[in-house]
Write a protein that holds these residues in place. Sequence first.
Motif, PDB file in Angstrom:
ATOM      1  N   MET A 421       5.774 -36.531  23.596  1.00 40.93           N
ATOM      2  CA  MET A 421       5.613 -36.612  22.151  1.00 40.93           C
ATOM      3  C   MET A 421       4.314 -35.914  21.763  1.00 40.93           C
ATOM      4  SD  MET A 421       6.794 -40.568  21.451  1.00 40.93           S
ATOM      5  CE  MET A 421       6.478 -40.442  19.700  1.00 40.93           C
ATOM      6  N   ALA A 422       4.274 -35.377  20.547  1.00 47.04           N
ATOM      7  CA  ALA A 422       3.089 -34.687  20.047  1.00 47.04           C
ATOM      8  C   ALA A 422       2.245 -35.644  19.218  1.00 47.04           C
ATOM      9  CB  ALA A 422       3.494 -33.480  19.217  1.00 47.04           C
ATOM     10  N   PHE A 423       0.949 -35.759  19.555  1.00 43.40           N
ATOM     11  CA  PHE A 423      -0.018 -36.542  18.791  1.00 43.40           C
ATOM     12  C   PHE A 423      -0.895 -35.561  18.010  1.00 43.40           C
ATOM     13  CE2 PHE A 423       1.627 -39.662  21.386  1.00 43.40           C
ATOM     14  CZ  PHE A 423       0.957 -40.872  21.361  1.00 43.40           C
ATOM     15  N   ALA A 424      -1.128 -35.828  16.726  1.00 41.68           N
ATOM     16  CA  ALA A 424      -1.961 -34.952  15.909  1.00 41.68           C
ATOM     17  C   ALA A 424      -2.748 -35.789  14.915  1.00 41.68           C
ATOM     18  CB  ALA A 424      -1.097 -33.916  15.181  1.00 41.68           C
ATOM     19  N   ILE A 425      -3.791 -35.180  14.345  1.00 43.28           N
ATOM     20  CA  ILE A 425      -4.584 -35.888  13.340  1.00 43.28           C
ATOM     21  C   ILE A 425      -3.736 -36.094  12.085  1.00 43.28           C
ATOM     22  CG2 ILE A 425      -6.765 -34.994  14.212  1.00 43.28           C
ATOM     23  CD1 ILE A 425      -6.712 -32.967  11.911  1.00 43.28           C
ATOM     24  N   ASN A 426      -4.085 -37.088  11.320  1.00 38.20           N
ATOM     25  CA  ASN A 426      -3.351 -37.403  10.094  1.00 38.20           C
ATOM     26  C   ASN A 426      -3.662 -36.365   9.025  1.00 38.20           C
ATOM     27  OD1 ASN A 426      -1.899 -38.602   8.095  1.00 38.20           O
ATOM     28  ND2 ASN A 426      -3.084 -40.490   8.013  1.00 38.20           N
ATOM     29  N   THR A 427      -2.619 -35.729   8.490  1.00 35.47           N
ATOM     30  CA  THR A 427      -2.787 -34.716   7.440  1.00 35.47           C
ATOM     31  C   THR A 427      -2.164 -35.134   6.121  1.00 35.47           C
ATOM     32  OG1 THR A 427      -0.780 -33.604   8.237  1.00 35.47           O
ATOM     33  CG2 THR A 427      -2.895 -32.831   9.112  1.00 35.47           C
ATOM     34  N   SER A 428      -1.784 -36.408   5.980  1.00 34.62           N
ATOM     35  CA  SER A 428      -1.169 -36.871   4.740  1.00 34.62           C
ATOM     36  C   SER A 428      -2.230 -37.065   3.657  1.00 34.62           C
ATOM     37  CB  SER A 428      -0.426 -38.189   4.988  1.00 34.62           C
ATOM     38  OG  SER A 428      -1.338 -39.266   5.050  1.00 34.62           O
ATOM     39  N   PRO A 429      -1.827 -37.158   2.395  1.00 35.93           N
ATOM     40  CA  PRO A 429      -2.803 -37.402   1.312  1.00 35.93           C
ATOM     41  C   PRO A 429      -3.532 -38.736   1.442  1.00 35.93           C
ATOM     42  CG  PRO A 429      -0.734 -36.565   0.424  1.00 35.93           C
ATOM     43  CD  PRO A 429      -0.484 -36.869   1.863  1.00 35.93           C
ATOM     44  N   PHE A 430      -3.016 -39.648   2.240  1.00 36.38           N
ATOM     45  CA  PHE A 430      -3.642 -40.963   2.386  1.00 36.38           C
ATOM     46  C   PHE A 430      -4.595 -41.035   3.575  1.00 36.38           C
ATOM     47  CE2 PHE A 430       0.251 -43.194   0.303  1.00 36.38           C
ATOM     48  CZ  PHE A 430      -0.106 -42.632  -0.915  1.00 36.38           C
ATOM     49  N   GLU A 491      -6.073 -43.594  13.440  1.00 34.15           N
ATOM     50  CA  GLU A 491      -5.136 -43.116  12.425  1.00 34.15           C
ATOM     51  C   GLU A 491      -4.703 -41.713  12.815  1.00 34.15           C
ATOM     52  OE1 GLU A 491      -5.616 -41.911   7.805  1.00 34.15           O
ATOM     53  OE2 GLU A 491      -6.139 -43.985   8.277  1.00 34.15           O
ATOM     54  N   PHE A 492      -3.397 -41.499  13.007  1.00 36.92           N
ATOM     55  CA  PHE A 492      -2.908 -40.209  13.487  1.00 36.92           C
ATOM     56  C   PHE A 492      -1.423 -40.091  13.191  1.00 36.92           C
ATOM     57  CE2 PHE A 492      -2.752 -43.428  16.716  1.00 36.92           C
ATOM     58  CZ  PHE A 492      -1.541 -43.262  17.365  1.00 36.92           C
ATOM     59  N   MET A 493      -0.851 -38.971  13.579  1.00 39.83           N
ATOM     60  CA  MET A 493       0.578 -38.719  13.383  1.00 39.83           C
ATOM     61  C   MET A 493       1.223 -38.400  14.727  1.00 39.83           C
ATOM     62  SD  MET A 493       1.025 -36.503   9.896  1.00 39.83           S
ATOM     63  CE  MET A 493       1.113 -37.321   8.299  1.00 39.83           C
ATOM     64  N   VAL A 494       2.486 -38.767  14.876  1.00 39.92           N
ATOM     65  CA  VAL A 494       3.232 -38.470  16.099  1.00 39.92           C
ATOM     66  C   VAL A 494       4.557 -37.822  15.731  1.00 39.92           C
ATOM     67  CG1 VAL A 494       2.184 -40.310  17.444  1.00 39.92           C
ATOM     68  CG2 VAL A 494       4.250 -40.789  16.155  1.00 39.92           C
ATOM     69  N   GLY A 495       4.983 -36.899  16.580  1.00 40.57           N
ATOM     70  CA  GLY A 495       6.252 -36.227  16.369  1.00 40.57           C
ATOM     71  C   GLY A 495       7.387 -36.922  17.091  1.00 40.57           C
ATOM     72  N   VAL A 682       5.829 -39.377  12.147  1.00 41.09           N
ATOM     73  CA  VAL A 682       5.498 -40.775  11.859  1.00 41.09           C
ATOM     74  C   VAL A 682       3.991 -40.850  11.658  1.00 41.09           C
ATOM     75  CG1 VAL A 682       5.485 -43.149  12.708  1.00 41.09           C
ATOM     76  CG2 VAL A 682       7.425 -41.672  13.201  1.00 41.09           C
ATOM     77  N   GLU A 683       3.583 -41.362  10.509  1.00 41.08           N
ATOM     78  CA  GLU A 683       2.165 -41.560  10.216  1.00 41.08           C
ATOM     79  C   GLU A 683       1.778 -42.977  10.642  1.00 41.08           C
ATOM     80  OE1 GLU A 683      -0.891 -41.823   6.392  1.00 41.08           O
ATOM     81  OE2 GLU A 683       1.229 -41.364   6.080  1.00 41.08           O
ATOM     82  N   VAL A 684       0.829 -43.067  11.566  1.00 40.24           N
ATOM     83  CA  VAL A 684       0.434 -44.354  12.138  1.00 40.24           C
ATOM     84  C   VAL A 684      -0.989 -44.679  11.691  1.00 40.24           C
ATOM     85  CG1 VAL A 684       0.093 -45.650  14.275  1.00 40.24           C
ATOM     86  CG2 VAL A 684       1.894 -43.930  14.150  1.00 40.24           C
ATOM     87  N   THR A 685      -1.160 -45.829  11.042  1.00 41.69           N
ATOM     88  CA  THR A 685      -2.479 -46.318  10.644  1.00 41.69           C
ATOM     89  C   THR A 685      -2.586 -47.789  11.031  1.00 41.69           C
ATOM     90  OG1 THR A 685      -1.891 -47.130   8.432  1.00 41.69           O
ATOM     91  CG2 THR A 685      -2.330 -44.768   8.653  1.00 41.69           C
ATOM     92  N   PRO A 686      -3.793 -48.352  11.035  1.00 40.41           N
ATOM     93  CA  PRO A 686      -3.915 -49.771  11.399  1.00 40.41           C
ATOM     94  C   PRO A 686      -3.125 -50.720  10.517  1.00 40.41           C
ATOM     95  CG  PRO A 686      -6.058 -48.701  11.481  1.00 40.41           C
ATOM     96  CD  PRO A 686      -5.111 -47.708  10.883  1.00 40.41           C
TER      97      PRO A 686
END
Length: 703
Positions: A421-430, A491-495, A682-686
């Motif tokens: 799976m790809a892990f990346a920094i969160n790029t959403s407006p939140f 806080e990050f995003m996963v593919g 998928v945007e993952v935050t606490p």
Amino acid sequence: MEMATTTFHSSTSSSFSIPNPRTNTLSSSLPLSKQLFGFTFPSSSTAKTSTLRLLSRNPSAFAPTPIKCSVSEATEAAAPVEKKKLKRRSDIRNIAIVAHVDHGKTTLVDSMLRQAKVFRDNQVVQERIMDSNDIERERGITILSKNTSITYKDSKINIIDTPGHSDFGGEVERILNMVEGILLVVDSVEGPMPQTRFVLKKAVEFGHAVVVVVNKIDRPSAHPDFVINSTFELFIELNATDEQLLCFTVASKLYTYVKLISLQFSFWMRCDFQAIYASGIKGKAGLSADNLSDDLGPLFEAIMRCIPGPAIEEGPLQMLATNIEYDEHKGRIAIGRLHAGALRKGMDVRVCTSEDSCRFAKVSELFVYEKFIRVPVDSVEAGDICAVCGINDIQIGETIADKTHGKPLPAIRVEEPTVKMAFAINTSPFVGREGKYVTSRNLRDRLSRELERNLAMRVEDGETADTFIVSGRGTLHITILIENMRREGYEFMVGPPKVINKRVNDKLLEPCEIATVEVPEEHMGAVVELLGKRRGHMSEGTNILKYKIPTRGLLGLRNAILTASRGTAILNTIFDSYGPWGGDMSTRDLGSLVAFEGGTSTSYALASSQDRGQLFIGPGVDVYKGQIVGIHQRPGDLSLNVCKKKAATNIRSNKEQSVILDTPLDYSLDDCIEYIQEDELVEVTPSSIRMCKNPKFSKKSSR
């Protein structure tokens, strides 16, 4: 002496004899396929009438007491041969408790600890005390292995509780390097399951003694005879040795019929072996299913008699670091079994990874496991399991050896990962609203620390500087890491999960797994159709369906099967092998509902949106452009506005229009990862878990 003779008629004739199965008398002149349990079979080319002669055995071998375990006998017999090299400690037993998910392994350990007086009589102890992790308690599964020990009749029994899910098989493989035997716990109703096969296969490869415990024997629907026969057949399939086959454990005799197949004929033989029956939650065990003792005494006796003591090599210090723990005050702690020599507090040692790569260090503190805590000691002898402090850069698989004459032990090898799976920094407006660690440097450091103790995981750099490819043994393996990270403030995003393919001899191979589905008969048709669409090939079919299916076909399958079977199906999977590429497949037929405007969702907008599919959100939820807010009822995505407000007019109305909204779907982290496709994230935050469309794909499509 009496002799029983049985005659078989075939096209040729010869005779052969079967010696006592308790003796290990394999003929070296015959092929392995013609030998089983010490029985020698003839060549079919010289047999016309086959006569089976069953030699009489010593009647004392069948006496209920005293009963000797075959592993113990084999150890005693082999002792004169290896007397110069190895000796065994009789005051220590090192065992691992292994089982399939939810077969009562951790509950059984709780009862063993209580009856060994590990806790005070007035001490309040929570259930499943070995599951100390919050996620383990919430999910009801064991994720990390834990060490403890008990004392029984002046002997120390080191117990290691291991994970029961196949995705954490790497943890089990590491632990098997520390022990001489395993307690294989099998449910009295379900019998051997996929993970049972996996851990038993590894134990057989290591040559460990195996004690089978039929647990939950007090269940009304228990059928222990079926479980014993199924487990014995599993031993045969895995090519277990004579000693492992005959040492189920010590108990009263249980007779079963074992089918032996040799060349062109088969016959049934009456064979005796034993089993321990237990109720982990009640803390009872017995030699038969109908006569349980008031405690776990028969189980402890089986461990002492069937599991051999640790073998000690004569020579300088050698200890393999099998596990790593971290303490804020002591730093990194290496855990492992001492194979040779003695280790002392303050001792100068050599840390080796290979013959040419060694460094020097000093042991600052030394601990052993007594009851449920680590106890400091001055020295540890070979054969015991200990924890070593002071080597801050120690890694799993490295050897702590003698400073002068030390040599490394063989490295720990685990099976390769199958899913990435790809892990990346969160790029959403939140971004930054809820998380504490949001940068790529934070993400890289955390993934690097995970590699220090998780041998079955791999991390590689992705296409960009802020993307990382994380590979594991399955989606659950990676999902547990994601859940731990979000609880730590990341806080990050996963593919979406992708399988790891191989190319051998110019042929594309993909990982395949054995999927076992237990489903009621009325829902079997829907489940069979679903598995067929995902390139599954049925190998067995009754109320329990057994399929060989590509790993990519399992992505998102669990929820689909639960829907098709009205929540009654049970799915278990285990990795099998790499097979030819099965072709393209569709894992999701429906599209997504995507918000094309940011803001706060309103009841007015959701009332019209819910006619287009099932929603993930309710009113009053903040959303952003590109966020997935529901499942479209048709293929293809649909963009809609869930933040639209009712227009205000100056026309009076008699009453406000009432809006009835459906209950939104509550998807967990596992559900979201199973749901997303190639162009989704998928945007993952606490605090939150959201799904969104990948902006990179939207840019490509717009061009």
